[in-house]
Design a protein around this motif. Structure first.
Motif, PDB file in Angstrom:
ATOM      1  N   TRP A 159       2.271  25.684 -18.262  1.00 12.96           N
ATOM      2  CA  TRP A 159       2.279  25.566 -19.710  1.00 12.96           C
ATOM      3  C   TRP A 159       3.025  24.317 -20.117  1.00 12.96           C
ATOM      4  O   TRP A 159       4.169  24.090 -19.699  1.00 12.96           O
ATOM      5  CB  TRP A 159       2.938  26.795 -20.325  1.00 12.96           C
ATOM      6  N   MET A 160       2.372  23.485 -20.971  1.00 13.53           N
ATOM      7  CA  MET A 160       2.958  22.212 -21.376  1.00 13.53           C
ATOM      8  C   MET A 160       3.633  22.304 -22.733  1.00 13.53           C
ATOM      9  O   MET A 160       4.707  21.739 -22.963  1.00 13.53           O
ATOM     10  CB  MET A 160       1.871  21.138 -21.450  1.00 13.53           C
ATOM     11  N   GLY A 161       2.994  22.993 -23.665  1.00 11.95           N
ATOM     12  CA  GLY A 161       3.520  23.080 -25.010  1.00 11.95           C
ATOM     13  C   GLY A 161       2.471  23.640 -25.939  1.00 11.95           C
ATOM     14  O   GLY A 161       1.351  23.965 -25.513  1.00 11.95           O
ATOM     15  N   MET A 162       2.836  23.786 -27.230  1.00 12.22           N
ATOM     16  CA  MET A 162       1.901  24.335 -28.190  1.00 12.22           C
ATOM     17  C   MET A 162       2.223  23.862 -29.593  1.00 12.22           C
ATOM     18  O   MET A 162       3.338  23.371 -29.841  1.00 12.22           O
ATOM     19  CB  MET A 162       1.904  25.866 -28.131  1.00 12.22           C
ATOM     20  N   ILE A 163       1.235  24.028 -30.477  1.00 12.62           N
ATOM     21  CA  ILE A 163       1.396  23.582 -31.852  1.00 12.62           C
ATOM     22  C   ILE A 163       0.834  24.628 -32.796  1.00 12.62           C
ATOM     23  O   ILE A 163      -0.154  25.303 -32.473  1.00 12.62           O
ATOM     24  CB  ILE A 163       0.713  22.207 -32.065  1.00 12.62           C
ATOM     25  N   PHE A 164       1.488  24.787 -33.958  1.00 12.05           N
ATOM     26  CA  PHE A 164       1.002  25.657 -35.026  1.00 12.05           C
ATOM     27  C   PHE A 164       0.446  24.733 -36.099  1.00 12.05           C
ATOM     28  O   PHE A 164       1.205  24.107 -36.840  1.00 12.05           O
ATOM     29  CB  PHE A 164       2.157  26.505 -35.559  1.00 12.05           C
ATOM     30  N   PRO A 165      -0.881  24.592 -36.194  1.00  8.85           N
ATOM     31  CA  PRO A 165      -1.468  23.560 -37.050  1.00  8.85           C
ATOM     32  C   PRO A 165      -1.102  23.649 -38.530  1.00  8.85           C
ATOM     33  O   PRO A 165      -1.095  22.631 -39.217  1.00  8.85           O
ATOM     34  CB  PRO A 165      -2.975  23.754 -36.845  1.00  8.85           C
ATOM     35  N   TYR A 201      -6.831  19.660 -17.814  1.00  9.25           N
ATOM     36  CA  TYR A 201      -6.021  20.093 -18.944  1.00  9.25           C
ATOM     37  C   TYR A 201      -6.852  21.046 -19.800  1.00  9.25           C
ATOM     38  O   TYR A 201      -7.971  20.722 -20.204  1.00  9.25           O
ATOM     39  CB  TYR A 201      -5.548  18.890 -19.755  1.00  9.25           C
ATOM     40  N   TYR A 202      -6.282  22.229 -20.047  1.00  5.87           N
ATOM     41  CA  TYR A 202      -6.938  23.236 -20.872  1.00  5.87           C
ATOM     42  C   TYR A 202      -6.176  23.411 -22.179  1.00  5.87           C
ATOM     43  O   TYR A 202      -4.939  23.413 -22.187  1.00  5.87           O
ATOM     44  CB  TYR A 202      -6.959  24.595 -20.165  1.00  5.87           C
ATOM     45  N   CYS A 203      -6.917  23.609 -23.265  1.00  4.35           N
ATOM     46  CA  CYS A 203      -6.297  24.107 -24.479  1.00  4.35           C
ATOM     47  C   CYS A 203      -6.658  25.584 -24.596  1.00  4.35           C
ATOM     48  O   CYS A 203      -7.690  26.033 -24.066  1.00  4.35           O
ATOM     49  CB  CYS A 203      -6.742  23.334 -25.714  1.00  4.35           C
ATOM     50  N   GLY A 213      -2.135  26.093 -27.469  1.00  3.07           N
ATOM     51  CA  GLY A 213      -1.323  25.578 -26.376  1.00  3.07           C
ATOM     52  C   GLY A 213      -2.126  24.690 -25.444  1.00  3.07           C
ATOM     53  O   GLY A 213      -3.367  24.705 -25.449  1.00  3.07           O
ATOM     54  N   TRP A 214      -1.412  23.905 -24.658  1.00  2.00           N
ATOM     55  CA  TRP A 214      -2.018  23.068 -23.626  1.00  2.00           C
ATOM     56  C   TRP A 214      -1.466  23.470 -22.267  1.00  2.00           C
ATOM     57  O   TRP A 214      -0.251  23.704 -22.120  1.00  2.00           O
ATOM     58  CB  TRP A 214      -1.734  21.582 -23.889  1.00  2.00           C
ATOM     59  N   TYR A 266      -4.553  17.631 -30.349  1.00  2.00           N
ATOM     60  CA  TYR A 266      -4.568  16.498 -29.430  1.00  2.00           C
ATOM     61  C   TYR A 266      -3.421  16.589 -28.435  1.00  2.00           C
ATOM     62  O   TYR A 266      -2.345  17.115 -28.744  1.00  2.00           O
ATOM     63  CB  TYR A 266      -4.435  15.184 -30.203  1.00  2.00           C
ATOM     64  N   LEU A 267      -3.660  16.025 -27.266  1.00  2.00           N
ATOM     65  CA  LEU A 267      -2.634  15.856 -26.240  1.00  2.00           C
ATOM     66  C   LEU A 267      -2.640  14.385 -25.866  1.00  2.00           C
ATOM     67  O   LEU A 267      -3.688  13.844 -25.497  1.00  2.00           O
ATOM     68  CB  LEU A 267      -2.956  16.723 -25.019  1.00  2.00           C
TER      69      LEU A 267
END
Lengths: 110, 119
Positions: free
Chosen positions: B47-53, B94-96, B35-36, B80-81
């Protein structure tokens, strides 16, 4: 306006105990596990409680978590000046399919 | 040991594009949500969003949908953001973070990337 509600600030003397509350709803705290994060000044957040009441390795047992219904609490006993930080609760929100945080609580150890 | 290492600080002008990165190591990168999180100066975590690689499934906060793009490259264990047109209000850290606990609890955080947008 954050989805989860926390008090903006709490304070207590060294050695004392403090409780930080986090209030949500049925779509977030009511149905998902809560985590608590500590953010020391100028650093990235760090998890101190996960799955409502579990402590990651390295987190002292002075930190504890509790959840009931749509609210959760973080307790810290034996307060130390090094505990001064911002604390955030966070969890999944099923209606958003994502994460929600509380607005954060600034802990001051007087 | 698990690490998330983010790209360096950026200074940009309004209207410019930007991509910041977060490289994971020490775990099975494809099978954990990343997540970012945004933190504006003196403010809380957003919380901005997230991805499942593994399959690039992506979820966004309604507040950030259409404002940023989250992507991943499994081959180099990096997420990436991206912004297409920055605004001054994008100035933030910005944190991941990896969601390694239930309830999308974030067990590992990157060190943060400071983005400053100023004319």
């Amino acid at each position: 306006q954050s989805v989860l509600t926390q008090p903006p600030s709490v304070s207590a003397a060294p050695g004392q105990k403090v409780i930080i509350t986090c209030s949500g709803s049925g779509s977030n705290i009511g149905t998902n596990s809560v985590s608590w994060y500590q953010q020391l000044p100028g650093t990235a957040p760090k998890v101190v409680i996960y799955d409502n009441n579990k402590r990651p390795s390295g987190i002292p047992d002075r930190f504890s978590g509790f959840k009931s219904g749509t609210s959760a609490t973080l307790g810290i006993t034996g307060l130390q000046t090094g505990d001064e930080a911002d604390y955030y609760c966070g969890t999944r929100d099923s209606s958003l399919s994502g994460v929600v945080f509380g607005g954060g609580t600034k802990l001051t150890v007087l | 040991e698990v690490f998330l290492v983010q790209s360096s600080a950026e200074v940009k002008k309004p209207g410019e594009s930007l991509e910041i990165s977060c490289q994971g190591s020490g775990y099975r990168f494809p099978t954990s949500w990343i997540g970012w999180v945004r933190q504006r100066p003196g403010k809380g975590l957003e919380w901005m969003g997230m991805i499942f690689p593994a399959d690039s499934e992506t979820r966004y906060s309604p507040s950030f949908q259409g404002q940023v793009t989250i992507s991943a490259d499994k081959s180099i264990t990096t997420t990436y953001l991206q912004w297409s047109s920055l605004e001054a209000s994008d100035t933030a850290i910005y944190y991941c973070a990896r969601s390694g606990f239930s309830g999308y609890g974030m067990d590992v955080w990157g060190q943060g990337t400071t983005v400053t947008v100023s004319s």
